[in-house]
Design an enzyme around this catalytic site. Structure first.
Site, short mmCIF file in Angstrom:
data_model
loop_
_atom_site.label_atom_id
_atom_site.label_comp_id
_atom_site.label_asym_id
_atom_site.label_seq_id
_atom_site.Cartn_x
_atom_site.Cartn_y
_atom_site.Cartn_z
CG ASP A 18 -47.49 -15.32 22.49
OD1 ASP A 18 -46.37 -15.02 22.92
OD2 ASP A 18 -47.89 -15.01 21.35
CG HIS A 35 -39.70 -15.59 29.80
ND1 HIS A 35 -40.72 -15.75 28.89
CD2 HIS A 35 -38.66 -15.05 29.10
CE1 HIS A 35 -40.31 -15.33 27.69
NE2 HIS A 35 -39.07 -14.89 27.79
CG LEU A 129 -53.47 -32.67 34.29
CD1 LEU A 129 -54.72 -32.36 33.46
CD2 LEU A 129 -52.91 -31.38 34.88
C1 IPE Z 1 -45.33 -19.38 20.29
O1 IPE Z 1 -45.14 -18.05 20.69
C2 IPE Z 1 -44.45 -20.29 21.08
C3 IPE Z 1 -44.73 -20.37 22.51
C4 IPE Z 1 -45.68 -19.75 23.16
C5 IPE Z 1 -43.89 -21.26 23.24
P1 IPE Z 1 -44.15 -17.08 19.90
O2 IPE Z 1 -44.25 -15.77 20.59
O3 IPE Z 1 -42.83 -17.69 19.79
O4 IPE Z 1 -44.82 -17.04 18.45
P2 IPE Z 1 -44.80 -15.93 17.32
O5 IPE Z 1 -43.37 -15.64 17.00
O6 IPE Z 1 -45.49 -14.72 17.86
O7 IPE Z 1 -45.58 -16.53 16.19
C1 IPE Z 2 -44.27 -16.59 25.45
O1 IPE Z 2 -44.08 -15.23 25.62
C2 IPE Z 2 -43.12 -17.41 25.98
C3 IPE Z 2 -42.30 -18.02 24.92
C4 IPE Z 2 -42.53 -17.98 23.64
C5 IPE Z 2 -41.13 -18.75 25.36
P1 IPE Z 2 -43.23 -14.37 24.63
O2 IPE Z 2 -41.82 -14.34 25.07
O3 IPE Z 2 -43.44 -14.81 23.21
O4 IPE Z 2 -43.91 -12.93 24.84
P2 IPE Z 2 -44.26 -11.84 23.77
O5 IPE Z 2 -45.02 -12.49 22.66
O6 IPE Z 2 -42.95 -11.28 23.29
O7 IPE Z 2 -45.08 -10.85 24.50
MG MG Z 3 -44.78 -14.31 21.79
#
Ligand code: IPE
Ligand code: IPE
Ligand code: MG
Length: 236
Positions: A18, A35, A129
């Protein structure tokens, strides 16, 4: 059965990757840049897992709820997954990585779904792995699907045990995670492996996923090694 002996190296590490969006925002860049940088961190995590002797690495790359993001971001993520798979598969295979995918891969369209399946087949014999990619994955959906399968199989209610139920989940054959890492400072599970994380050690790192590197992975394993896992038993 519960195993209270100490294992300094987790056999299975699961990561909620995240913070890509915040990484990009902090630099005035579009979210897709975060990303893209996150994909590089995936490579580092796989290498760190291999070199530290972790045997299973599960990465949460896209949740069932992430479909609610703007169509453009979903398209960017789908493109990046396809690109990542095409550019990394050969090396992953050479490194002895076995790829498994959990979640509703068909929602990404027939092309990516077929490529993921082909990658699973190609790497099926590898055992250095096991890399489990959670794509369009939701913990609740996993449990409901397992319940459906139990009903379809006509298992008599009194014969349904935790062990039998676990075999119907998408993670059949994969041991439960020992360590869950979530990056970016958020402290929640966000519908990840709800059943499988029952006794995982939880580690919340403030580091944003694109910045997460080998040293952070190593520090997480060091923290894990200090944990006392009791599985509900009385400490001795
Ligand atoms: C959880 O992160 C999903 C992934 C990292 C793939 P999100 O950014 O989607 O989760 P919330 O919305 O903060 O809970
Ligand atoms: C995690 O990063 C990737 C996915 C959930 C696909 P985010 O896109 O949730 O990044 P933040 O949480 O907005 O920083
Ligand atoms: Mg996120």
């Amino acid at each position: 059965m519960a195993d209270i002996s100490s294992h300094p190296i987790p056999r299975h590490v699961a990561i909620i990757m995240d913070g890509n969006g915040r990484w990009a925002a902090a630099r005035g860049l579009p979210r897709v840049a975060g990303h893209r940088e996150g994909a590089k961190a995936v490579r580092r995590a796989i290498e760190a897992a291999i070199s530290s002797g972790v045997h299973y690495l599960t990465l949460f790359a896209f949740s069932s709820e992430n479909w609610a993001r703007p169509a453009e971001e979903v398209a960017d993520l789908t493109f990046l997954m396809k690109h990542y798979l095409r550019s990394e598969l050969k090396e992953l295979h050479e490194q002895g990585v076995r790829l498994l995918v959990i979640g509703e891969r068909e929602r990404f369209g027939p092309v990516l779904a077929a490529e993921l399946e082909a990658a699973e087949t190609k790497t099926a014999e590898n055992d250095r792995l096991v890399l489990v990619m959670a794509l369009s994955y939701g913990g609740r959906a996993d449990i409901v699907n397992a319940a459906r399968k139990a009903m379809e199989a006509g298992i008599p209610p009194e014969e349904l045990t935790e062990q039998k139920f676990a075999r119907l989940l998408s993670t059949d054959g994969i041991p439960d995670p020992d360590l869950l890492i979530r990056t970016s400072g958020e402290r929640r599970i966000s519908n990840f492996l709800l059943w499988q994380l029952a006794y995982a050690e939880l580690l919340f790192s403030p580091v944003l996923w694109p910045d997460f590197g080998a040293a952070d992975f190593a520090a997480s394993l060091e923290d894990y090694a200090t944990r006392e896992r009791r599985f509900g038993a009385r400490p001795v």
